[in-house]
Scaffold this motif. Structure first.
Motif, PDB file in Angstrom:
ATOM      1  N   PRO A  69       0.824  -1.209   0.000  1.00  0.00           N
ATOM      2  CA  PRO A  69       0.000   0.000   0.000  1.00  0.00           C
ATOM      3  C   PRO A  69       0.862   1.264   0.000  1.00  0.00           C
ATOM      4  CG  PRO A  69      -0.815  -1.576   1.627  1.00  0.00           C
ATOM      5  CD  PRO A  69       0.508  -2.091   1.152  1.00  0.00           C
ATOM      6  N   TRP A  70       0.537   2.162  -0.905  1.00  0.00           N
ATOM      7  CA  TRP A  70       1.251   3.446  -0.991  1.00  0.00           C
ATOM      8  C   TRP A  70       1.222   4.173   0.350  1.00  0.00           C
ATOM      9  CZ3 TRP A  70      -0.828   8.347  -0.191  1.00  0.00           C
ATOM     10  CH2 TRP A  70      -0.037   9.438  -0.582  1.00  0.00           C
ATOM     11  N   VAL A  71       0.079   4.146   1.002  1.00  0.00           N
ATOM     12  CA  VAL A  71      -0.075   4.868   2.270  1.00  0.00           C
ATOM     13  C   VAL A  71       0.910   4.332   3.314  1.00  0.00           C
ATOM     14  CG1 VAL A  71      -2.035   3.359   2.893  1.00  0.00           C
ATOM     15  CG2 VAL A  71      -1.711   5.508   4.102  1.00  0.00           C
ATOM     16  N   GLN A  72       1.117   3.037   3.327  1.00  0.00           N
ATOM     17  CA  GLN A  72       2.036   2.428   4.298  1.00  0.00           C
ATOM     18  C   GLN A  72       3.480   2.856   4.037  1.00  0.00           C
ATOM     19  OE1 GLN A  72       2.860  -1.756   3.772  1.00  0.00           O
ATOM     20  NE2 GLN A  72       3.387  -2.048   5.922  1.00  0.00           N
ATOM     21  N   THR A  73       3.911   2.718   2.794  1.00  0.00           N
ATOM     22  CA  THR A  73       5.321   2.991   2.495  1.00  0.00           C
ATOM     23  C   THR A  73       5.629   4.486   2.568  1.00  0.00           C
ATOM     24  OG1 THR A  73       4.870   3.009   0.104  1.00  0.00           O
ATOM     25  CG2 THR A  73       5.552   0.918   1.074  1.00  0.00           C
ATOM     26  N   ARG A  74       4.703   5.325   2.093  1.00  0.00           N
ATOM     27  CA  ARG A  74       4.981   6.768   2.098  1.00  0.00           C
ATOM     28  C   ARG A  74       5.032   7.336   3.512  1.00  0.00           C
ATOM     29  NH1 ARG A  74       7.187   9.518   1.176  1.00  0.00           N
ATOM     30  NH2 ARG A  74       6.396  11.485   0.377  1.00  0.00           N
ATOM     31  N   LEU A  75       4.115   6.909   4.362  1.00  0.00           N
ATOM     32  CA  LEU A  75       4.146   7.407   5.741  1.00  0.00           C
ATOM     33  C   LEU A  75       5.390   6.892   6.468  1.00  0.00           C
ATOM     34  CD1 LEU A  75       0.391   7.195   6.818  1.00  0.00           C
ATOM     35  CD2 LEU A  75       1.747   9.276   6.478  1.00  0.00           C
ATOM     36  N   ARG A 176      10.382  -4.942   9.127  1.00  0.00           N
ATOM     37  CA  ARG A 176      11.664  -4.431   8.614  1.00  0.00           C
ATOM     38  C   ARG A 176      11.851  -2.967   9.018  1.00  0.00           C
ATOM     39  NH1 ARG A 176      15.558  -6.051   5.343  1.00  0.00           N
ATOM     40  NH2 ARG A 176      16.659  -4.609   3.962  1.00  0.00           N
ATOM     41  N   PHE A 177      10.776  -2.215   8.944  1.00  0.00           N
ATOM     42  CA  PHE A 177      10.779  -0.801   9.345  1.00  0.00           C
ATOM     43  C   PHE A 177      11.119  -0.677  10.836  1.00  0.00           C
ATOM     44  CE2 PHE A 177       7.954   2.850  10.696  1.00  0.00           C
ATOM     45  CZ  PHE A 177       8.696   3.863  10.108  1.00  0.00           C
ATOM     46  N   LEU A 178      10.483  -1.490  11.660  1.00  0.00           N
ATOM     47  CA  LEU A 178      10.736  -1.422  13.106  1.00  0.00           C
ATOM     48  C   LEU A 178      12.150  -1.878  13.454  1.00  0.00           C
ATOM     49  CD1 LEU A 178       7.322  -2.750  14.515  1.00  0.00           C
ATOM     50  CD2 LEU A 178       8.098  -0.373  14.340  1.00  0.00           C
ATOM     51  N   GLN A 179      12.689  -2.763  12.633  1.00  0.00           N
ATOM     52  CA  GLN A 179      14.058  -3.235  12.886  1.00  0.00           C
ATOM     53  C   GLN A 179      15.084  -2.103  12.749  1.00  0.00           C
ATOM     54  OE1 GLN A 179      14.011  -6.590  10.175  1.00  0.00           O
ATOM     55  NE2 GLN A 179      13.446  -8.045  11.776  1.00  0.00           N
ATOM     56  N   VAL A 180      14.724  -1.077  11.996  1.00  0.00           N
ATOM     57  CA  VAL A 180      15.590   0.114  11.907  1.00  0.00           C
ATOM     58  C   VAL A 180      15.671   0.785  13.285  1.00  0.00           C
ATOM     59  CG1 VAL A 180      15.786   2.448  10.930  1.00  0.00           C
ATOM     60  CG2 VAL A 180      15.065   0.529   9.469  1.00  0.00           C
ATOM     61  N   MET A 239      12.610  -8.269   1.702  1.00  0.00           N
ATOM     62  CA  MET A 239      11.798  -7.075   1.442  1.00  0.00           C
ATOM     63  C   MET A 239      12.640  -5.909   0.926  1.00  0.00           C
ATOM     64  SD  MET A 239       8.643  -7.817   2.045  1.00  0.00           S
ATOM     65  CE  MET A 239       7.897  -6.190   2.096  1.00  0.00           C
ATOM     66  N   GLU A 240      13.923  -6.094   0.846  1.00  0.00           N
ATOM     67  CA  GLU A 240      14.819  -5.029   0.375  1.00  0.00           C
ATOM     68  C   GLU A 240      14.344  -4.488  -0.974  1.00  0.00           C
ATOM     69  OE1 GLU A 240      17.669  -2.347   0.374  1.00  0.00           O
ATOM     70  OE2 GLU A 240      17.870  -3.912   1.907  1.00  0.00           O
ATOM     71  N   GLY A 241      14.051  -3.205  -1.009  1.00  0.00           N
ATOM     72  CA  GLY A 241      13.667  -2.563  -2.270  1.00  0.00           C
ATOM     73  C   GLY A 241      12.246  -2.826  -2.727  1.00  0.00           C
ATOM     74  N   VAL A 242      11.478  -3.599  -1.959  1.00  0.00           N
ATOM     75  CA  VAL A 242      10.094  -3.900  -2.360  1.00  0.00           C
ATOM     76  C   VAL A 242       9.195  -2.716  -2.000  1.00  0.00           C
ATOM     77  CG1 VAL A 242       8.095  -5.410  -1.985  1.00  0.00           C
ATOM     78  CG2 VAL A 242      10.397  -6.385  -2.067  1.00  0.00           C
ATOM     79  N   LEU A 243       8.399  -2.291  -2.963  1.00  0.00           N
ATOM     80  CA  LEU A 243       7.432  -1.213  -2.711  1.00  0.00           C
ATOM     81  C   LEU A 243       6.059  -1.633  -3.219  1.00  0.00           C
ATOM     82  CD1 LEU A 243       9.365   2.062  -3.569  1.00  0.00           C
ATOM     83  CD2 LEU A 243       8.574   1.327  -1.328  1.00  0.00           C
TER      84      LEU A 243
END
Length: 243
Positions: A69-75, A176-180, A239-243
């Motif tokens: 979802p665009w909303v997920q990745t953009r936010l 993956r985001f939270l792992q940052v 998930m690297e690079g997946v959008l």
């Protein structure tokens, strides 16, 4: 004309969601733009409160190649762009409710405004998006498995890989985001270690359907543990690079 049943169904769904999640209106009265947006929402469904599949279908024309979802990745990107990973209390401290509502309005028009300064605002909206999904990110059918395997990394990871594809992709992106954020250099500043992150994010991924306060209390701990195990053990490199 529009069939009255169209409005009735829409209002009924809105009331059901409000009963579950409560109203989040802030202190300001709705402005003209918000009222216009609410009127149009009957015909242009919101990205908030819809199902993952519906959200993906909504973006098909704009973003035919996107898997997420665009909303997920953009936010998520916006939180990082505003140095959310170096902001104390990120995901715990709420963003200003009126700013969050204003951003929500923009996002539903496929816009991320320039000039955002506070990472807590997109972070709060991102949490809201997960929390308001029509069906939880980890569907009800998998809930019991999650709270059964909350201390077993191998079994917990297996649950993730057994999810429907869209749920699996969205969840793995989130993890993956939270792992940052759990990198020691970030935790030193944010004060949000893996336990704190799991505590604030678990309710946005899992929903206990019991009304029994004892079960809810007991399961809350297990939900947090399950998410913590995923943050610590789920290999999200694919998930690297997946959008």
């Amino acid at each position: 004309g529009v069939a009255i049943s169209t409005y009735a169904k829409y209002c009924y769904n809105k009331l059901q969601k409000a009963a579950l999640t409560g109203a989040k209106k802030g202190l300001k009265k709705p402005n003209i733009e918000e009222i216009r947006h609410a009127k149009n929402a009957v015909f242009n469904p919101s990205m908030f409160g819809s199902s993952l599949q519906d959200i993906v279908n909504m973006q098909k024309e704009r973003y035919p190649d996107r898997q997420l979802p665009w909303v997920q990745t953009r936010l998520s990107e916006e939180v990082l762009a505003l140095n959310g990973d170096q902001t104390e209390g990120i995901f715990r401290v709420p963003g200003d409710i009126d700013e969050v509502n204003a951003l929500k309005l923009q996002v539903d028009q496929w816009k991320i405004p320039t000039g955002l300064e506070d990472p807590h605002v997109p972070a709060s909206l991102l949490k809201l998006w997960y929390r308001e999904l029509e069906e939880p990110l980890i569907p009800h059918d998998f809930y019991e498995q999650c709270i059964t395997h909350y201390e077993n990394p191998e079994a917990a990871v297996a649950v993730v890989h057994s999810l429907p594809r869209i749920n699996k992709m969205v969840l793995c992106y989130l993890i993956r985001f939270l792992q940052v954020f759990v990198q020691p250099a970030n935790v030193a500043v944010t004060k949000m270690d893996v336990n704190n992150l799991a505590m604030v994010m678990a309710p946005n991924c899992l929903r206990c359907q019991s009304d029994d306060p004892r079960i809810i209390f007991e399961n809350t701990r297990k939900e947090m543990s399950f998410l913590r195990v995923l943050i610590q053990h789920l290999d999200t490199s694919f998930m690297e690079g997946v959008l």
